[in-house]
Design an enzyme around this catalytic site. Sequence first.
Site: not given
Ligand code: NDP
Length: 316
Positions: A9, A13, A191
């Site tokens: 991913g 983000g 989630y």
């Molecule tokens: P984003 O939604 O920006 O990034 C998530 C990523 O996961 C994207 O690149 C997305 O791909 C990818 N993804 C989703 N589904 C799939 C799939 N089926 N196969 C492969 N890749 C997939 O979220 P964040 O950057 O915020 O989150 C990143 C991590 O940080 C997560 O684990 C989240 O739980 C954790 N986190 C985030 C917080 C926050 O405040 N944002 C706080 C605490 C933890 P695509 O670009 O194609 O959609």
Amino acid sequence: RQGVVVITGASSGLGLAAAKALAETGKWHVVMACRDFLKAATAAKAAGMAAGSYTVMHLDLASLDSVRQFVDNFRRSGMPLDALVCNAAIYRPTARQPTFTADGYEMSVGVNHLGHFLLGRLMLDDLKKSDYPSRRLIILGSITGNTNTLAGNVPPKAGLGDLRGLAGGLRGQNGSAMIDGAESFDGAKAYKDSKICNMLTMQEFHRRFHEETGITFASLYPGCIATTGLFREHIPLFRLLFPPFQRFVTKGFVSEAESGKRLAQVVGDPSLTKSGVYWSWNKDSASFENQLSQEASDPEKARKLWDLSEKLVGLA
Ligand code: NDP
């Protein structure tokens, strides 16, 4: 030599910010494991990542076949594996109906936990083979899965119960799509539950493999990155108000760039080699070992989750 890190991913983000931070050090080659190849390639370019500092490879965590194919492709590339970051996630906060992975599992737990569980299990062999001085397997956690925090007490609270829904296959129609076996689906809870699974899995990896392999297993809460795509399915008013709320009220807000630096530290900083740890950062951006909630650190639950997950991904 340069280290090789796989980040799932990495197309947006936190994953993208960490990929950029690691590539910029010149010490790491980043494999961006993403479901949308073109989006990832475009994002890397737009972020200013230097050509040659990264490779995009296809991985859709919503399909266990895709996970296996990714591992084969990675091995065929001939690159060693020095660090693996299980970062990708989906969050469906307003969903009242489940959606399902290619293998028929509820999507939030299927992608965030089961896809990563299979990936981590398979790639452990690659990490074992690496001669890199500090090999690491990092799984993203979250405060929201930890009921010992304020944020973790915002309803619906995370809770895996006795895992009866997971044991039933998270199918929805002929059982429950929720891990605890609840009749109705709640996307926000699914989630949070998946994040408990991530934190329990990291600790179970540590218990089973750290001593034998020397690999560091760790999780982290990078802070609230209120601007990422994670909140894309939330209602518009929430998306408008959440970033300023985090910035000014809770003061827990971190920028994507800052969170990327934090994740990059957990991957490469020589001082963060301790295994079995859940890292967090204080207001001055200094890392510290944080406490997990009782459920997110329950070894009996972790073992049960491991055994059930092995069955669901076809490893047992
Ligand atoms: P984003 O939604 O920006 O990034 C998530 C990523 O996961 C994207 O690149 C997305 O791909 C990818 N993804 C989703 N589904 C799939 C799939 N089926 N196969 C492969 N890749 C997939 O979220 P964040 O950057 O915020 O989150 C990143 C991590 O940080 C997560 O684990 C989240 O739980 C954790 N986190 C985030 C917080 C926050 O405040 N944002 C706080 C605490 C933890 P695509 O670009 O194609 O959609």
